[in-house]
Design a protein around this motif. Sequence first.
Motif, PDB file in Angstrom:
ATOM      1  N   ARG A 177       0.848  -1.203   0.000  1.00 24.22           N
ATOM      2  CA  ARG A 177       0.000   0.000   0.000  1.00 24.22           C
ATOM      3  C   ARG A 177       0.875   1.242   0.000  1.00 24.22           C
ATOM      4  O   ARG A 177       0.949   1.969   0.994  1.00 24.22           O
ATOM      5  N   PRO A 178       1.579   1.485  -1.104  1.00 21.52           N
ATOM      6  CA  PRO A 178       2.497   2.629  -1.115  1.00 21.52           C
ATOM      7  C   PRO A 178       1.766   3.942  -1.385  1.00 21.52           C
ATOM      8  O   PRO A 178       0.664   3.943  -1.948  1.00 21.52           O
ATOM      9  N   PHE A 179       2.381   5.042  -1.022  1.00 19.34           N
ATOM     10  CA  PHE A 179       1.911   6.393  -1.372  1.00 19.34           C
ATOM     11  C   PHE A 179       0.431   6.586  -1.041  1.00 19.34           C
ATOM     12  O   PHE A 179      -0.362   6.998  -1.878  1.00 19.34           O
ATOM     13  N   ASN A 206      11.105  -8.955 -10.192  1.00 18.25           N
ATOM     14  CA  ASN A 206      10.425 -10.264 -10.303  1.00 18.25           C
ATOM     15  C   ASN A 206       9.733 -10.738  -9.033  1.00 18.25           C
ATOM     16  O   ASN A 206       9.796 -11.921  -8.690  1.00 18.25           O
ATOM     17  N   LEU A 207       9.099  -9.811  -8.360  1.00 19.75           N
ATOM     18  CA  LEU A 207       8.299 -10.207  -7.194  1.00 19.75           C
ATOM     19  C   LEU A 207       6.888 -10.501  -7.684  1.00 19.75           C
ATOM     20  O   LEU A 207       6.267  -9.652  -8.327  1.00 19.75           O
ATOM     21  N   HIS A 208       6.403 -11.686  -7.358  1.00 18.66           N
ATOM     22  CA  HIS A 208       5.075 -12.058  -7.844  1.00 18.66           C
ATOM     23  C   HIS A 208       4.144 -12.469  -6.707  1.00 18.66           C
ATOM     24  O   HIS A 208       3.227 -13.260  -6.902  1.00 18.66           O
ATOM     25  N   ASN A 209       4.447 -11.898  -5.534  1.00 18.71           N
ATOM     26  CA  ASN A 209       3.603 -12.201  -4.369  1.00 18.71           C
ATOM     27  C   ASN A 209       2.954 -10.932  -3.823  1.00 18.71           C
ATOM     28  O   ASN A 209       2.575 -10.885  -2.667  1.00 18.71           O
ATOM     29  N   LEU A 210       2.841  -9.894  -4.661  1.00 20.33           N
ATOM     30  CA  LEU A 210       2.249  -8.650  -4.177  1.00 20.33           C
ATOM     31  C   LEU A 210       0.914  -8.349  -4.833  1.00 20.33           C
ATOM     32  O   LEU A 210       0.741  -8.546  -6.043  1.00 20.33           O
ATOM     33  N   LEU A 211      -0.026  -7.872  -4.013  1.00 22.06           N
ATOM     34  CA  LEU A 211      -1.230  -7.227  -4.528  1.00 22.06           C
ATOM     35  C   LEU A 211      -1.015  -5.750  -4.228  1.00 22.06           C
ATOM     36  O   LEU A 211      -0.395  -5.401  -3.224  1.00 22.06           O
ATOM     37  N   TYR A 212      -1.515  -4.874  -5.083  1.00 26.07           N
ATOM     38  CA  TYR A 212      -1.236  -3.441  -4.931  1.00 26.07           C
ATOM     39  C   TYR A 212      -2.504  -2.684  -4.531  1.00 26.07           C
ATOM     40  O   TYR A 212      -3.546  -2.829  -5.165  1.00 26.07           O
ATOM     41  N   ALA A 213      -2.360  -1.854  -3.498  1.00 27.44           N
ATOM     42  CA  ALA A 213      -3.507  -1.081  -3.003  1.00 27.44           C
ATOM     43  C   ALA A 213      -3.322   0.410  -3.301  1.00 27.44           C
ATOM     44  O   ALA A 213      -2.258   0.982  -3.037  1.00 27.44           O
ATOM     45  N   TYR A 214      -4.356   0.992  -3.856  1.00 33.29           N
ATOM     46  CA  TYR A 214      -4.422   2.439  -4.109  1.00 33.29           C
ATOM     47  C   TYR A 214      -5.305   3.029  -3.025  1.00 33.29           C
ATOM     48  O   TYR A 214      -6.402   2.518  -2.775  1.00 33.29           O
ATOM     49  N   ASN A 215      -4.877   4.105  -2.399  1.00 34.40           N
ATOM     50  CA  ASN A 215      -5.506   4.487  -1.142  1.00 34.40           C
ATOM     51  C   ASN A 215      -5.473   5.995  -0.883  1.00 34.40           C
ATOM     52  O   ASN A 215      -4.425   6.576  -0.650  1.00 34.40           O
ATOM     53  N   THR A 216      -6.661   6.608  -0.937  1.00 30.44           N
ATOM     54  CA  THR A 216      -6.764   8.049  -0.679  1.00 30.44           C
ATOM     55  C   THR A 216      -7.058   8.300   0.801  1.00 30.44           C
ATOM     56  O   THR A 216      -7.211   7.372   1.585  1.00 30.44           O
ATOM     57  N   ASP A 217      -7.183   9.570   1.135  1.00 31.82           N
ATOM     58  CA  ASP A 217      -7.737   9.974   2.423  1.00 31.82           C
ATOM     59  C   ASP A 217      -9.236  10.232   2.168  1.00 31.82           C
ATOM     60  O   ASP A 217      -9.780   9.749   1.166  1.00 31.82           O
ATOM     61  N   ARG A 218      -9.897  11.023   3.022  1.00 35.77           N
ATOM     62  CA  ARG A 218     -11.293  11.396   2.779  1.00 35.77           C
ATOM     63  C   ARG A 218     -11.449  11.957   1.376  1.00 35.77           C
ATOM     64  O   ARG A 218     -10.550  12.640   0.897  1.00 35.77           O
TER      65      ARG A 218
END
Length: 422
Positions: free
Chosen positions: A230-232, A268-280
């Motif tokens: 869950r970056p940025f 070559n990392l294939h064990n990640l799901l990526y989360a996009y995440n705002t504030d309010r």
Amino acid sequence: MKARRLPLVFLVFISFSSIAQSDMLKKESPAISAKMDEQGSHSVLDSSAITSAMVSSYTPGKAIASPAADRPIDKQATKETVNLYRNLKKLLNKGIMFGHQDDLAYGVGWKYIRGKSDVKEVTGDYPAVFGWELGRLETDQAVNIDSVPFDKMKGFIAGSYNKGGVITVSWHLNNPLTGKTSWDPAPGTVASILPGGEKHVLYKSWLDKVATFITDLKGKNGEMIPVIFRPFHELNGNWFWWGEKYCTPDEYKQLYRFTVSYLRDTKNLHNLLYAYNTDRFGSKEEYLEKYPGDEWTDVIGFDIYQRQKGEAGNAQFVKDTGKMLAMLEEIATERNKIPALTEFGFGQVPDSTWWTNVLWKALEKHKISYALAWRNAGAKPSGENEYYLPYKGQVSEEDFRRFYKLPLTLFQKEVTKEKIYK
Ligand code: BMA
């Protein structure tokens, strides 16, 4: 609604080959690739002959099974990661998983006691989702921004994975331009770490360290442990250097896409799901202003904290959170993503019935994957007492047990039974 949604799902499927092509192109010719991005050519709607032929042969109303609909964005995701992804979707129909940041490391008044957890003390069970934080990994520190030793963190993550829990990781990384913290919003920082920027090489070296950490996360059979990265986060706030005012939508999207592509295709990392995440956020348009695109995210969410005490504060929180969850669910359905409340809390939970009377009122009508409470730091060096969950004797303890017993809240015991990685 349904008829309008089908073509989208269909297009995600048929665009697989074009995404693979554009990924290859990215490696071989970054300049052409950058141009394609600028023109939106990396997006789902590409104009190749094959795509338009398939689009024109599409018959509205005819259901088309789409293998892409059921898979993470990483086409080479490991078996356990694909299983996690599918089970996160499946569990949307079963309830909301409860999560907690740093649950196993410390709580109010204690640190590093094997097996201890404030959630366990109060309910007899652990959370279903475990949040951890990577800040300071980039500067080669042995402990993270909140003093959690990285080697201990790896052990906690493996332990929870082996019990079938979900792992998510945030990253309050330092400002690569100024060397100060995440909360140093120096203009131009995002631009400086994009390809061609003066700090790009430094940023890549930081991602290398993240990749090394992730590579060390292994299950009993040597398999890579799936992690929701869950970056940025809170990108529409103005407190982090990647925040709303400090980069353009295009810069943010480039940063997000570069980060995914580097970890997935270069490391070559294939064990990640990526989360996009705002504030309010106030509208779907605002939520999507810097959204990197459907081919770059698996989970979508937002963070929300209650600040105002009393009846008015409670009512406002229920109203605001409910509205945002409704919009998030709509976006998730339209884009076939997994919706989650990626962080929440009411500092020191000063209301004895907050869990069932406020939080649950906001959540109950919504299908979201999980809700992650922020950390029970307790007394901090700054003098602040920070916690978002009850501990033994805390005023909302009894109500948290009622919340635990609700049929639609899921904690570790229930999630273990689901065998989400199998
Ligand atoms: C914030 C606070 C800080 C912490 C940071 C990163 O919300 O909890 O104390 O350092 O998150 O985890």
